[in-house]
Design a protein around this motif. Sequence first.
Motif: not given
Length: 200
Positions: A7, A10-11, A13-16, A18
Motif C-alpha cells: 500500500t 502504491t500511494i 508511486d502515485s504521488i511521486k 508531483y
Amino acid sequence: MNFIYKTTDTIFDSIKPYIKNKSEDDLEIAKYGLNLFLMELYKLPIFLGLAYFLGMLKYSILSYLLFGFIRGKAHGIHMKNGKLCLFYSCISFFSLIYISRLLSLTISIKLCISTFILYILYKYAPADTEQRPLLNALTRKKKKISSILVGIIYIILSLVCTTQTISNIFLFVMLLECIAIHPITYKIFDRRYKNYEDFE
C-alpha cells in the motif's frame, strides 16, 4: 505487513510525479514515514481502547507520540506480523507507564540513564528493516544526528519536568527505542540487522 508495504509503494508511486524536486534522501525518508504511519493506523484504536480501559489514556497518548517521533528518526525493529506488533506494543507501553508512575528517580540516576541512551543512539541509530533498508549513507548519517538531537531534547525535558510520571516517560520512551534499535533485539526476534549492507 506485506499488505502495508505494498500500500505504501502504491500511494508513493502515485504521488511521486508531483514531488520531482525532492532529493532521493528526502523521498526515502518520506516513504519510510508513510509506511510507519500506515502500520500504526490500524493498531491505534485497539491500543487507545485498552489504554482507556486501564486508566492510562492520557499517558498512553503522550508515550505514543513521543515514541513515534523518536522512532521516525532512529527507526528500529518490526515484528513479523501485525498481531505480534500490537501485542508487544501494548505490553511495552503499558509497562512503561506503570513503571513511570511507580519510580522516583534522582537527578544522578536520570543522568546515568541519559548517558546510556545517547551512547546507544550514537552507536546503533538508525536501525533499518528487511523490507525498508536504509540504502543511502547520507540518509543514515542525517537520521543518526536527528536521533541524537531528539534524544538530547527529551533528556532536557525530562530533567526540567516537575511531574514525576511525565519526566520518567521522556526517559523510558527513549529506553524503549534503544531496545528497538539494538542488534540483540533483532537477534532475539530473528530479524536481519544492517540490511543496507546486502546492497553494498
